[in-house]
Scaffold this motif. Structure first.
Motif, PDB file in Angstrom:
ATOM      1  N   TRP A 163       0.457   0.132   0.077  1.00  0.00           N
ATOM      2  CA  TRP A 163      -0.543  -0.422   0.991  1.00  0.00           C
ATOM      3  C   TRP A 163      -1.791   0.453   0.922  1.00  0.00           C
ATOM      4  O   TRP A 163      -1.698   1.683   1.041  1.00  0.00           O
ATOM      5  N   PHE A 164      -2.932  -0.170   0.710  1.00  0.00           N
ATOM      6  CA  PHE A 164      -4.192   0.570   0.725  1.00  0.00           C
ATOM      7  C   PHE A 164      -5.252  -0.308   1.379  1.00  0.00           C
ATOM      8  O   PHE A 164      -5.660  -1.329   0.833  1.00  0.00           O
ATOM      9  N   VAL A 165      -5.655   0.090   2.573  1.00  0.00           N
ATOM     10  CA  VAL A 165      -6.590  -0.681   3.395  1.00  0.00           C
ATOM     11  C   VAL A 165      -5.994  -2.078   3.593  1.00  0.00           C
ATOM     12  O   VAL A 165      -4.966  -2.222   4.236  1.00  0.00           O
ATOM     13  N   PHE A 166      -6.585  -3.111   2.987  1.00  0.00           N
ATOM     14  CA  PHE A 166      -6.063  -4.464   3.156  1.00  0.00           C
ATOM     15  C   PHE A 166      -5.399  -4.988   1.883  1.00  0.00           C
ATOM     16  O   PHE A 166      -5.133  -6.186   1.758  1.00  0.00           O
ATOM     17  N   ARG A 167      -5.139  -4.095   0.951  1.00  0.00           N
ATOM     18  CA  ARG A 167      -4.513  -4.494  -0.293  1.00  0.00           C
ATOM     19  C   ARG A 167      -3.042  -4.102  -0.284  1.00  0.00           C
ATOM     20  O   ARG A 167      -2.643  -3.093   0.293  1.00  0.00           O
ATOM     21  N   PHE A 168      -2.239  -4.945  -0.968  1.00  0.00           N
ATOM     22  CA  PHE A 168      -0.802  -4.677  -1.026  1.00  0.00           C
ATOM     23  C   PHE A 168      -0.293  -4.955  -2.433  1.00  0.00           C
ATOM     24  O   PHE A 168      -0.631  -5.968  -3.038  1.00  0.00           O
ATOM     25  N   TRP A 169       0.495  -4.021  -2.973  1.00  0.00           N
ATOM     26  CA  TRP A 169       1.106  -4.193  -4.282  1.00  0.00           C
ATOM     27  C   TRP A 169       2.601  -3.902  -4.174  1.00  0.00           C
ATOM     28  O   TRP A 169       3.035  -3.070  -3.362  1.00  0.00           O
ATOM     29  N   SER A 170       3.368  -4.561  -4.997  1.00  0.00           N
ATOM     30  CA  SER A 170       4.811  -4.270  -5.064  1.00  0.00           C
ATOM     31  C   SER A 170       5.315  -4.571  -6.475  1.00  0.00           C
ATOM     32  O   SER A 170       4.693  -5.330  -7.227  1.00  0.00           O
ATOM     33  N   GLY A 171       6.423  -3.972  -6.805  1.00  0.00           N
ATOM     34  CA  GLY A 171       7.014  -4.194  -8.117  1.00  0.00           C
ATOM     35  C   GLY A 171       8.294  -3.401  -8.242  1.00  0.00           C
ATOM     36  O   GLY A 171       8.754  -2.779  -7.276  1.00  0.00           O
ATOM     37  N   ASP A 172       8.889  -3.421  -9.396  1.00  0.00           N
ATOM     38  CA  ASP A 172      10.121  -2.673  -9.596  1.00  0.00           C
ATOM     39  C   ASP A 172      10.183  -2.138 -11.011  1.00  0.00           C
ATOM     40  O   ASP A 172       9.453  -2.592 -11.900  1.00  0.00           O
ATOM     41  N   PHE A 173      11.055  -1.167 -11.224  1.00  0.00           N
ATOM     42  CA  PHE A 173      11.259  -0.595 -12.545  1.00  0.00           C
ATOM     43  C   PHE A 173      12.643   0.033 -12.587  1.00  0.00           C
ATOM     44  O   PHE A 173      13.285   0.246 -11.550  1.00  0.00           O
ATOM     45  N   TRP A 174      13.124   0.329 -13.811  1.00  0.00           N
ATOM     46  CA  TRP A 174      14.442   0.914 -14.009  1.00  0.00           C
ATOM     47  C   TRP A 174      14.315   2.305 -14.603  1.00  0.00           C
ATOM     48  O   TRP A 174      13.455   2.554 -15.435  1.00  0.00           O
ATOM     49  N   LEU A 175      15.197   3.207 -14.173  1.00  0.00           N
ATOM     50  CA  LEU A 175      15.251   4.556 -14.725  1.00  0.00           C
ATOM     51  C   LEU A 175      16.706   4.925 -15.007  1.00  0.00           C
ATOM     52  O   LEU A 175      17.604   4.486 -14.283  1.00  0.00           O
ATOM     53  N   PRO A 176      16.963   5.742 -16.026  1.00  0.00           N
ATOM     54  CA  PRO A 176      18.341   6.177 -16.310  1.00  0.00           C
ATOM     55  C   PRO A 176      18.917   6.960 -15.131  1.00  0.00           C
ATOM     56  O   PRO A 176      18.218   7.772 -14.519  1.00  0.00           O
ATOM     57  N   ALA A 177      20.178   6.717 -14.823  1.00  0.00           N
ATOM     58  CA  ALA A 177      20.811   7.377 -13.680  1.00  0.00           C
ATOM     59  C   ALA A 177      20.815   8.890 -13.830  1.00  0.00           C
ATOM     60  O   ALA A 177      20.580   9.613 -12.857  1.00  0.00           O
ATOM     61  N   TRP A 178      21.077   9.393 -15.042  1.00  0.00           N
ATOM     62  CA  TRP A 178      21.144  10.841 -15.238  1.00  0.00           C
ATOM     63  C   TRP A 178      19.807  11.498 -14.921  1.00  0.00           C
ATOM     64  O   TRP A 178      19.754  12.603 -14.366  1.00  0.00           O
TER      65      TRP A 178
END
Length: 310
Positions: A163-178
């Motif tokens: 969240w930045f002022v009136f802007r909103f972004w979202s998303g996802d990503f994957w990372l290795p568990a180790w």
């Protein structure tokens, strides 16, 4: 404002996580009870508003033995329990599926107690501390440590919100568990050391319990892995469970393959699975080296190292 939370694990569970959900239910019930005491405020004293914390939390100076167990089911606030329950579901459900419900129950409780002892030993005030220790973080860290030892090559799905002022972004990503778990452990270790030398630097978070829990969890799973198969009572998935439970589901055309492959592992027949699932489990190293497989068209069971889709 930036928020990052883990939301999924690349693992297909074979059984319903009864123990994990039961532990989550107990935690939530006690949190709701603590809210009741907080808002009712019997006599206007802090001790009354926080009755659950002061009576079920572990206070080293009091040395009440049963609080070593009860303290891991008590939480200080909403975000404390929300974060812990997310981690408990993601990692506890996977570990319960891998080692079985009974062993997982003992693993969780024992690890939580040892993590509490570790915190007591390294906290600056030591056994003379009068500050209540509450939270399931120690036991959950053990689940994370055990997960890292069994499923280090899996991936963890994170979702971010900005969240930045009136802007909103979202998303996802994957990372290795180790990679993720190593980062978490090193951060906990850093803050645990810093907290020991600067008692007011940790913001109330028992990082020593996190470190202790992670180490004991990894140690117990290392011991479990070297035990002979007859000492690994993992049990079988519930017969009434019609399909696998997905901690995280990825829509994939390969998932349309009909499951027809069976595994024989540690004295238990598992399945059916698809060839994609078998290949993935082999790549992740989640199959016992002595596992055999069979599918329609084969005349005998074969070692899983010889697996190739028919």
């Amino acid at each position: 404002m930036f928020l990052l939370i883990p939301v999924g694990v690349q693992y297909n569970a074979r059984r319903y996580p009864v123990v994990t959900f039961t532990l989550m239910g107990i935690n939530v019930a006690l949190y709701l009870l603590s809210l009741f005491f907080f808002f009712y405020n019997f006599n206007g004293y802090v001790e009354d508003r926080e009755w659950v914390v002061f009576h079920l939390g572990m206070v080293p100076a009091d040395n009440v033995w049963w609080t070593y167990l009860t303290s891991m089911f008590v939480h200080a606030d909403f975000f404390h329990i929300l974060g812990n329950m997310i981690y408990l579901f993601l990692f506890g459900a996977c570990l319960e599926d891998m080692i079985g419900r009974g062993p997982f129950t003992l693993f969780y409780l024992f690890s939580g107690v040892i993590a509490t002892v570790a915190y007591t030993l390294v906290t600056p005030a030591g056994p003379a501390s009068t500050i209540p220790l509450v939270g399931a973080s120690g036991a959950i860290s053990a689940c994370v440590g055990g997960f890292a030892l069994i499923l280090a090559k899996t991936k963890i799905n994170f979702r971010y919100f900005v969240w930045f002022v009136f802007r909103f972004w979202s998303g996802d990503f994957w990372l290795p568990a180790w990679l993720v778990i190593s980062f978490w452990f090193l951060m906990d270790l850093f803050w645990a050391v810093l907290s020991y030398h600067l008692p007011h630097s940790n913001g109330g978070v028992a990082f020593a319990a996190h470190v202790g829990g992670t180490l004991v969890g990894a140690g117990l799973i290392a011991l479990w892995r070297i035990l002979p198969p007859r000492f690994k009572p993992t049990g079988e998935p519930d017969e009434h469970t019609p399909t696998p439970i997905y901690v995280n589901v990825n829509s994939n055309p390969e998932a349309q393959e009909i499951a027809s492959i069976y595994l024989y592992q540690n004295g238990t027949q598992l399945g059916p699975f698809t060839s994609v699932q078998i290949t993935r489990m082999r790549a992740l190293g989640s199959l016992d080296p002595q596992t055999s497989y069979w599918q329609d068209g084969m005349t005998e069971w074969r070692h899983v190292s010889e697996f190739s889709p028919l």
